[in-house]
Design an enzyme around this catalytic site. Structure first.
Site, PDB file in Angstrom:
ATOM      1  CG  ASP A  15      -1.702   1.229   1.463  1.00 12.48           C
ATOM      2  OD1 ASP A  15      -1.650   2.119   0.590  1.00 12.48           O
ATOM      3  OD2 ASP A  15      -2.379   1.323   2.507  1.00 12.48           O
ATOM      4  CE  LYS A  77      -1.814   6.867  -3.527  1.00 14.94           C
ATOM      5  NZ  LYS A  77      -2.297   5.930  -2.492  1.00 14.94           N
ATOM      6  CD  GLU A 180      -5.177   3.595  -2.541  1.00 14.09           C
ATOM      7  OE1 GLU A 180      -6.092   4.357  -2.165  1.00 14.09           O
ATOM      8  OE2 GLU A 180      -4.042   4.003  -2.823  1.00 14.09           O
ATOM      9  CG  ASP A 203      -9.717   5.361   2.126  1.00 13.86           C
ATOM     10  OD1 ASP A 203      -9.366   5.884   3.198  1.00 13.86           O
ATOM     11  OD2 ASP A 203      -8.911   4.936   1.279  1.00 13.86           O
TER      12      ASP A 203
END
Ligand code: AMP
Length: 638
Positions: A15, A77, A180, A203
């Site tokens: 991850d 990211k 994800e 999330d």
């Protein structure tokens, strides 16, 4: 470390998160975080700090951030697969390092400049991946060379490609990039061969919120819709508590100089987060801050009820986004079969309660919400390593549709958004004009119907020998391989001419842009489809009119006046209607002309056959026959 030859072949799950990165390994279907040589889980902040020739990664880099903000990269990211121009001012402000535009003309990408040296986001991410690999190898006692890496569901081709490249730079072969939310669902065992239904993955992390709706069917996951906010999460909850603390301090007469102090702010933030976390387990917590230099000694008692009131609107905002995603997927809460929670902020009992109420079902909370993504990635990794007997899951999808420009500025979509990959699709067409020697092909990505509203990926040309209109048989094939790379092949059957290009994404889209594209396509869907249909109808009308006129010149003398008149009138009427924009009228007139042309088409065919029987050259008539036949076939839209 044992030598590579005898080492067991393992594929790990990673991850690669905005805030934290984790590495897991599954064995016999049981996933767990890998532990390092000291027995600690291979999990650390996604932070990289450069100091001369040395590089700090993880907690050490995070700790250096306040001392060397211009040399420390957090949240890299957010930069993956992007050009500088594509980053919103809010995202740019988030970075304390110097961001510059890199790459060459037409292939720009953002770069990070530290001490005069430029690095790509892929290189920085590679440092994180290399550190994960190093710690895992030290713990496992053998090399780690293969991985499955997760990305957000809304990541586009460029962002996925950048993630894969980062893996390569770190010495990892990325066997698969998976979404994800898909990984989180796998961790809960929701992806079995028999599984079928819709999963909502909610999330809520430190800085971002994402909602994904997935359809699981026969071992495959399809993203039905995504929604989110790249600036909404637990940090905002901390911010609310910091404001309460500052208000309490102001009431105690705190000076404005103290309020501005970064040190006090940092202390308040840490204390606020600690109190918030405590309130997830207890009904009451005390926010404590001592700063003798500013005369601060705060003990603020907070209750869970107070926290819930303070974050009510924040949670409501996430539910609004959930509603938006469900509306765009055409779903109601009772059609959701499972709800999965991801991200540290979903530990807040109030968040769980509101999400449960919204979807009308108890969310899955059995697993650690910070680890589920890595755990799920390792399950997929074990399957790919061949050590898990479960059927291979097809998990990758293309995030946006891919297509070709058509005559008149429409987009013919060959591969639709969310198609599983690898995949391929072809389209065949001809040229509407005589003696065309080069066919221009324009490859586009996006959900809208017109060229100017989609993203241009590539232009290329197929050279062909000159032929009359309608003769060339051009075939274009789009092929997305298992690595997500698009290849476009074009060929012309009669001449054997062919060409091929690999479409490497020029740069990525921001999350906001992908959301915007989806949102816009939804809003404009009907208008776009109508306009696209109008363009197609005009193109088809022009082809039929041209073919009918040519056939009339060649064989019109064989028609009766009653046969000829409706063709001529039909051509005039259709020409006039094509100047307007009423699709239904053009379509009706086109059909009428096609019907009227039937006797003419038959006549042309008869003459062609007679000519053939008479041993005459056919080429000229062949062309007309082809058009006549074509004009009797209703091709119907796209
Ligand atoms: P993530 O980005 O998924 O690592 O989530 C980090 C966020 O979760 C931060 O804002 C943390 O403060 C928050 N968080 C972690 N544990 C808890 C907890 N027990 N209760 C409330 N928030 C938490």
């Amino acid at each position: 470390m044992s030598d590579g030859e005898n080492a067991p072949e393992v594929v790990v799950g990673i991850d690669l998160g905005t805030t934290n990165s984790l590495l897991a390994l599954a064995s016999g279907g049981q996933p767990a975080l890998v532990t390092d040589a000291d027995g600690a889980p291979v999990a650390f902040p996604s932070a990289v700090s450069y100091a001369g020739d040395s590089v700090l990664v993880g907690r050490a880099a995070l700790e250096r951030a306040p001392l060397a903000p211009e040399a420390t990269i957090l949240s890299v990211k957010r930069l993956m697969g992007q050009s500088l121009a594509e980053l919103s001012p809010a995202v740019q402000r988030h970075f304390s390092v110097n961001l510059v535009e890199g790459g060459s003309e037409g292939r720009s990408h953002v770069e990070i400049e530290i001490e005069g040296k430029r690095r790509t986001p892929q290189e920085v991410s590679a440092q994180i991946l290399a550190e994960l690999k190093r710690r895992a190898e030290a713990g496992l006692g053998h090399p780690v060379t293969k991985a499955v890496v997760t990305v957000p569901a809304y990541f586009d081709d460029a962002q996925r490609q950048a993630t894969r490249d980062a893996g390569k730079m770190a010495g990892l072969e990325v066997l698969r990039i998976i979404n994800e939310p898909t990984a989180a669902s796998l961790a809960y065992g929701l992806g079995g061969k028999e599984a079928e239904g819709v999963i909502a993955v909610y999330d809520l992390g430190g800085g971002t919120f994402d909602l994904s709706l997935l359809r699981v069917q026969a071992g495959t996951f399809r993203v039905l819709a995504t929604a989110g906010d790249t600036h909404l999460g637990g940090d905002d909850v901390d911010g609310i508590l910091v404001e309460s603390a500052l208000a309490a301090l102001a009431a105690q007469g705190l000076s404005s100089e103290a309020v501005e102090s970064p040190r006090l702010r940092a202390q308040l933030r840490a204390a606020a987060e600690a109190a918030k976390i405590e309130l997830s387990a207890s009904e009451q917590a005390t926010l404590r801050v001592k700063d003798p230099t500013h005369g601060v000694n705060l003990e603020l008692v907070l209750t869970r009820a107070e926290l819930e009131k303070a974050i009510e609107s924040l949670v409501a905002r996430t539910l609004e986004l959930c509603q938006g995603a469900m509306t765009s997927a055409g779903l109601t809460p009772d059609q959701i079969d499972e709800v999965v929670l991801v991200g540290g902020s979903t530990r807040v009992p109030y968040v769980r309660q509101r999400v449960g109420e919204f979807f009308g079902r108890e969310p899955h909370t059995e697993l650690d919400p910070d680890k589920v993504v890595a755990l799920g990635a390792s399950i997929q990794a074990e399957i790919l390593s061949g050590k898990n007997a479960a059927d291979l899951l097809l998990l990758d999808v293309t995030p946006l549709s891919l297509g070709l420009e058509t005559f008149g500025g429409g987009v013919n979509k060959l591969i639709m958004a969310n198609s599983g990959i690898p995949t391929q699709a072809s389209v065949e067409f001809t040229t509407p004009q005589d003696n065309v020697t080069a066919i221009s092909l324009h490859v586009l990505q996006g959900e809208r119907e017109l060229v100017e509203t989609c993203r241009s990926l590539a232009h290329f040309k197929l050279k062909i020998p000159p032929m009359p209109a309608g003769m060339p048989k051009v075939k274009v094939t789009f092929l997305i391989d298992a690595d997500g790379i698009l290849r476009v092949m074009a060929s012309e059957e009669r001449s054997g001419a062919e060409t091929e290009i690999e479409v490497t994404p020029v740069h990525g889209l921001t999350d906001e842009e992908v959301d915007e594209i989806m949102e816009e396509s939804f809003q404009h869907a009907i208008a776009d489809v109508n306009l696209h249909q109008l363009i197609d109808l005009r193109n088809e009308s022009a082809t039929v009119i041209r073919a009918a006129s040519k056939a009339l010149t060649m064989a019109g003398d064989g028609l009766t006046a009653a046969q000829r008149e409706p063709i001529e009138a039909g051509i005039t009427a259709l020409e006039a209607l094509c100047k307007g924009d009423v699709n239904a009228e053009i379509k009706a007139s086109l059909e009428a002309l096609n019907d009227a042309c039937e006797p003419l088409a038959e006549l042309v065919l008869d003459r062609a056959v007679n000519a053939a029987l008479g041993g005459k050259a056919l080429t000229e008539l062949e062309d007309a026959v082809e058009h006549a036949i074509q004009s009797t076939v209703d091709k119907g839209g796209r």
